[in-house]
Design an enzyme around this catalytic site. Structure first.
Site, short mmCIF file in Angstrom:
data_model
loop_
_atom_site.label_atom_id
_atom_site.label_comp_id
_atom_site.label_asym_id
_atom_site.label_seq_id
_atom_site.Cartn_x
_atom_site.Cartn_y
_atom_site.Cartn_z
N LEU A 1 0.82 -1.21 0.00
CA LEU A 1 0.00 0.00 0.00
C LEU A 1 0.85 1.26 0.00
O LEU A 1 0.47 2.28 -0.59
CB LEU A 1 -0.93 0.02 1.22
N GLY A 2 1.98 1.23 0.69
CA GLY A 2 2.80 2.43 0.76
C GLY A 2 4.10 2.18 1.48
O GLY A 2 4.26 1.21 2.24
N GLN A 3 5.04 3.05 1.22
CA GLN A 3 6.36 2.99 1.86
C GLN A 3 6.61 4.31 2.56
O GLN A 3 6.63 5.37 1.93
CB GLN A 3 7.45 2.76 0.80
N GLY A 4 6.78 4.25 3.89
CA GLY A 4 7.06 5.45 4.65
C GLY A 4 8.53 5.59 4.96
O GLY A 4 9.37 4.85 4.44
N GLY A 5 8.82 6.54 5.83
CA GLY A 5 10.21 6.77 6.18
C GLY A 5 10.82 5.64 6.98
O GLY A 5 12.01 5.32 6.84
N ASP B 1 1.21 14.61 11.56
CA ASP B 1 1.53 14.41 10.15
C ASP B 1 0.25 14.44 9.31
O ASP B 1 0.00 13.57 8.49
CB ASP B 1 2.26 13.08 9.95
#
Length: 455
Positions: free
Chosen positions: A18-22, A141
């Protein structure tokens, strides 16, 4: 770290990323025990460069387990797994249906001012819930990527990886600088966060929706974003948006409930009946509204039509009673037929006459509108999305009633019109010109749509 089809903890089958964060990666997965799709956020110990990242991840899991709000995906599980090479940490939540605001904008979505207002109201309610907890939870955030919008318009707030409670901040007198550039107020660069910090992120997110520009790309004056020359919104909404984007926290709205109350009061200013637009005297139109709903009822007026019919009947009676011809003669029949054709062709039985027997109701609430017409036991109803309305107008239309090479005659039909896409919905033929102009102004102001009054 994980591939589609892989099963974690003998329970969660990975579907896709779904997503790649820090610091972490989020996957869509299927919970094999209950047959439900979930979101799994995972952190690898081997890839950590700062132990603070693990602290934030564990804090996110702890905070999520304590939250209970319909617009925050429900916390389901927290666990860790060890391999020979690594240790993995996992947070499992319900998955938020829809697309992020970032994805919607990138796909070409241009929200209206009304859309932005409604998103703001929903997010302020979510933030109000978070900030009233003990201790208050500050997301830190708020940005388009972390707000999911489903097809109905409902929004969800996700990704609490930067979350902080203010008690921790107060006791330590410091914190970690986390957030996203352009959506962070000055105090967040100093590692500080208060409930009003999230309000700045909300303001920056709304500015992105209105402009399709990153807030960091706007010019600034003394740390204040100078956005007014670049967005077309009502002055009331612009003033309110400035209250969210004040760089000094003491100048900003103090809380989400305060910001929501001011937004509602501005909505009243825009939607309410202004002194400069009073309802015409002796008007039978019933207009009711509150913050999020406008209802208009235009009553039928059969007495007006019946009066006209009585006058017509009287004219026919006098014609047949005193005109020196008999209806049994060809001349009498010819004169009567000529009179009826003249009346019909003059528009006597046109829309204005029919409108005397029509009851019309218009309702605008949330993202939806509904118009219904009732005529002598028959009814028609249409429904649609307010965002598809692009104009409200008073329309004047010339309809030919007599056409010869040497001469043209017209009757003038004036109605209120709701322009929805390529369709036009007419109503209020029998209202006075003052009533039509007043009503169109009220509707345009409430909906935040352009109005046109045809001269």
């Amino acid at each position: 770290m994980h591939q589609p089809g892989q099963v974690i903890k003998a329970r969660y089958r990975i579907l896709n990323k779904l997503g790649q964060g820090g610091i972490a990666t989020t996957y869509a997965a299927e919970d094999l025990d209950i047959g439900q799709d979930v979101a799994i956020k995972t952190l690898s110990l081997h890839e950590l460069t700062d132990w603070k990242a693990l602290e934030l991840f564990e804090r996110e899991g702890k905070v999520l387990s304590q939250l209970n709000h319909p617009a925050i995906p429900k916390y389901l599980d927290y666990f860790q797994l060890d391999t020979n090479e690594d240790r993995y940490f996992y947070i499992v939540q319900e998955i938020a249906p829809g697309q992020s605001l970032q994805e919607l904008v990138e796909s070409g979505w241009h929200p209206t001012e009304l859309d932005v207002r409604e998103i703001a109201e929903q997010l302020l309610e979510i933030l109000g819930y978070l900030h009233q907890l003990n201790p208050p939870v500050v997301h830190r955030d708020i940005k388009p990527q972390n707000i999911i919008c489903e097809s109905t318009g409902k929004v969800f707030l996700v990704d609490f990886g930067a979350v902080q409670d203010t008690y921790c901040h107060t006791l330590s007198r410091g914190g970690t600088m986390v957030g996203t550039y352009g959506y962070m107020p000055p105090e967040q660069f100093r590692g500080q966060a208060e409930p009003a910090t999230d309000l700045y992120g909300l303001g920056a997110t709304l500015l992105f929706l209105l402009s399709h520009k990153d807030p960091a790309d706007f010019p600034g004056k003394k740390l204040k974003i100078d956005f007014r020359p670049y967005v077309k919104i009502s002055p009331e909404l612009a003033d309110w948006l400035e209250g969210l984007l004040e760089p000094l926290i003491e100048d900003r709205f103090k809380s989400a409930p305060e910001a929501l109350a001011v937004l509602h009061s501005h909505r009243e200013i825009i939607a309410g009946r202004s002194v400069s637009n009073p309802q015409p005297a002796k008007s039978n139109v019933i207009l009711q509204k509150r913050n999020d709903k406008l209802s208009i009822k235009i009553s039928s007026n059969p007495s007006k039509a019946l009066t006209s019919l009585m006058l017509l009947s009287l004219a026919v009676f006098l014609l047949t009673r005193f005109f020196p011809v008999s209806l049994h003669s060809e001349v009498g029949v010819f004169l009567l037929v000529f009179l009826l054709i003249f009346i019909l062709n003059s528009g006597f039985f046109g829309p204005k006459f029919v409108d005397c027997f029509v009851f019309t109701q218009l309702d605008f609430q949330g993202n939806q509108f509904k118009i219904s017409w009732s005529f002598l036991g028959l009814s028609r109803k249409i429904e649609g999305n307010i965002q598809d309305i692009f104009r409200v107008e008073v329309n004047k239309k010339k309809v030919p009633i007599h056409n010869k090479k040497s001469k043209k005659k017209y009757r003038l039909l004036i109605s209120c019109v709701l322009q929805v896409g390529v369709k036009s919905y007419h109503f209020g033929y029998n209202l006075t010109q003052a009533e039509k102009e007043w009503l169109v102004t009220e509707m345009a102001n409430f909906l935040g749509k352009p109005k046109v009054i045809d001269a």
